[in-house]
Design an enzyme around this catalytic site. Structure first.
Site, PDB file in Angstrom:
ATOM      1  N   CYS A   1      59.007  55.833  33.193  1.00 28.10           N
ATOM      2  CA  CYS A   1      58.436  55.745  31.857  1.00 28.10           C
ATOM      3  C   CYS A   1      59.592  55.674  30.859  1.00 28.10           C
ATOM      4  O   CYS A   1      60.501  56.519  30.894  1.00 28.10           O
ATOM      5  CB  CYS A   1      57.574  56.975  31.566  1.00 28.10           C
ATOM      6  SG  CYS A   1      57.004  57.065  29.852  1.00 28.10           S
TER       7      CYS A   1
ATOM      8  N   ASP B   1      56.822  56.317  37.252  1.00 30.19           N
ATOM      9  CA  ASP B   1      55.519  55.649  37.260  1.00 30.19           C
ATOM     10  C   ASP B   1      55.400  54.943  38.603  1.00 30.19           C
ATOM     11  O   ASP B   1      56.350  54.300  39.063  1.00 30.19           O
ATOM     12  CB  ASP B   1      55.432  54.589  36.148  1.00 30.19           C
ATOM     13  CG  ASP B   1      55.090  55.175  34.797  1.00 30.19           C
ATOM     14  OD1 ASP B   1      54.441  56.233  34.750  1.00 30.19           O
ATOM     15  OD2 ASP B   1      55.466  54.554  33.786  1.00 30.19           O
TER      16      ASP B   1
ATOM     17  N   VAL C   1      58.867  32.137  48.007  1.00 30.79           N
ATOM     18  CA  VAL C   1      59.653  33.356  47.823  1.00 30.79           C
ATOM     19  C   VAL C   1      60.029  33.931  49.190  1.00 30.79           C
ATOM     20  O   VAL C   1      59.174  34.082  50.067  1.00 30.79           O
ATOM     21  CB  VAL C   1      58.845  34.409  47.025  1.00 30.79           C
ATOM     22  CG1 VAL C   1      59.579  35.745  46.979  1.00 30.79           C
ATOM     23  CG2 VAL C   1      58.552  33.900  45.622  1.00 30.79           C
ATOM     24  N   GLU C   2      61.301  34.259  49.353  1.00 30.20           N
ATOM     25  CA  GLU C   2      61.780  34.900  50.579  1.00 30.20           C
ATOM     26  C   GLU C   2      61.466  36.398  50.479  1.00 30.20           C
ATOM     27  O   GLU C   2      61.770  37.033  49.475  1.00 30.20           O
ATOM     28  CB  GLU C   2      63.285  34.643  50.730  1.00 30.20           C
ATOM     29  CG  GLU C   2      63.855  34.991  52.091  1.00 30.20           C
ATOM     30  CD  GLU C   2      64.095  36.470  52.268  1.00 30.20           C
ATOM     31  OE1 GLU C   2      63.827  36.976  53.378  1.00 30.20           O
ATOM     32  OE2 GLU C   2      64.532  37.118  51.302  1.00 30.20           O
TER      33      GLU C   2
ATOM     34  N   HIS D   1      54.407  49.309  31.301  1.00 32.10           N
ATOM     35  CA  HIS D   1      53.627  48.599  32.323  1.00 32.10           C
ATOM     36  C   HIS D   1      53.459  47.126  31.988  1.00 32.10           C
ATOM     37  O   HIS D   1      53.611  46.250  32.853  1.00 32.10           O
ATOM     38  CB  HIS D   1      52.251  49.244  32.497  1.00 32.10           C
ATOM     39  CG  HIS D   1      52.316  50.691  32.854  1.00 32.10           C
ATOM     40  ND1 HIS D   1      51.231  51.529  32.690  1.00 32.10           N
ATOM     41  CD2 HIS D   1      53.303  51.464  33.367  1.00 32.10           C
ATOM     42  CE1 HIS D   1      51.548  52.748  33.086  1.00 32.10           C
ATOM     43  NE2 HIS D   1      52.807  52.734  33.495  1.00 32.10           N
ATOM     44  N   GLU D   2      53.146  46.846  30.744  1.00 34.01           N
ATOM     45  CA  GLU D   2      52.918  45.470  30.313  1.00 34.01           C
ATOM     46  C   GLU D   2      54.197  44.636  30.433  1.00 34.01           C
ATOM     47  O   GLU D   2      54.169  43.483  30.879  1.00 34.01           O
ATOM     48  CB  GLU D   2      52.416  45.449  28.867  1.00 34.01           C
ATOM     49  CG  GLU D   2      51.104  46.171  28.640  1.00 34.01           C
ATOM     50  CD  GLU D   2      51.209  47.696  28.518  1.00 34.01           C
ATOM     51  OE1 GLU D   2      50.153  48.330  28.327  1.00 34.01           O
ATOM     52  OE2 GLU D   2      52.330  48.263  28.613  1.00 34.01           O
TER      53      GLU D   2
END
EC number: 1.7.1.13
Length: 121
Positions: free
Chosen positions: A34, A41, A56-57, A75-76
């Protein structure tokens, strides 16, 4: 390949670039901090994409997700940054990134970011 956290997402050529198909990753142990309290978090991330020329590897994705462990991030912001970095690395036809952040202080948060290459063009 390194076993340390890294912001580099490695790729490989899509073996079926002539076809639309979906790849889904489940990341059940995501951790960041946070940015206000420094407390951890925890989240589960689901990443789904339709590749174009690159994929994506997986180990690099693991190390990339691990790189957030000691970073403060709303978070966003972290969910959008993960989506942006994957888009930059592989330019997928479609992408959805869902960050399902565990309950803290009585509130859980789910952030969903979507990208559609056709709508961007």
């Amino acid at each position: 390949m390194s076993s340390q956290p890294s912001k580099e997402i490695q790729t490989f050529p899509n073996p079926a670039a002539d076809r639309d198909y979906e790849i889904a990753f489940d990341v059940p142990e995501f951790t960041c901090l946070c940015p206000l309290t420094g407390q951890p978090d925890f989240a589960r991330f689901t990443i789904k994409y339709v590749p174009d020329q690159l994929c994506v590897e997986l180990k690099s994705l693991k190390l990339y997700m691990w790189s957030y462990r000691n970073e403060g991030a709303f978070h966003e912001k972290v969910t959008n940054t993960i989506a942006d970095d994957i888009i930059k690395a592989i330019q997928p036809r479609k992408l959805t990134v869902v960050g399902d952040f565990f309950v803290r202080g009585g509130i859980g948060t789910i952030v969903t970011v979507t990208h559609d290459k056709k709508k961007q063009a």
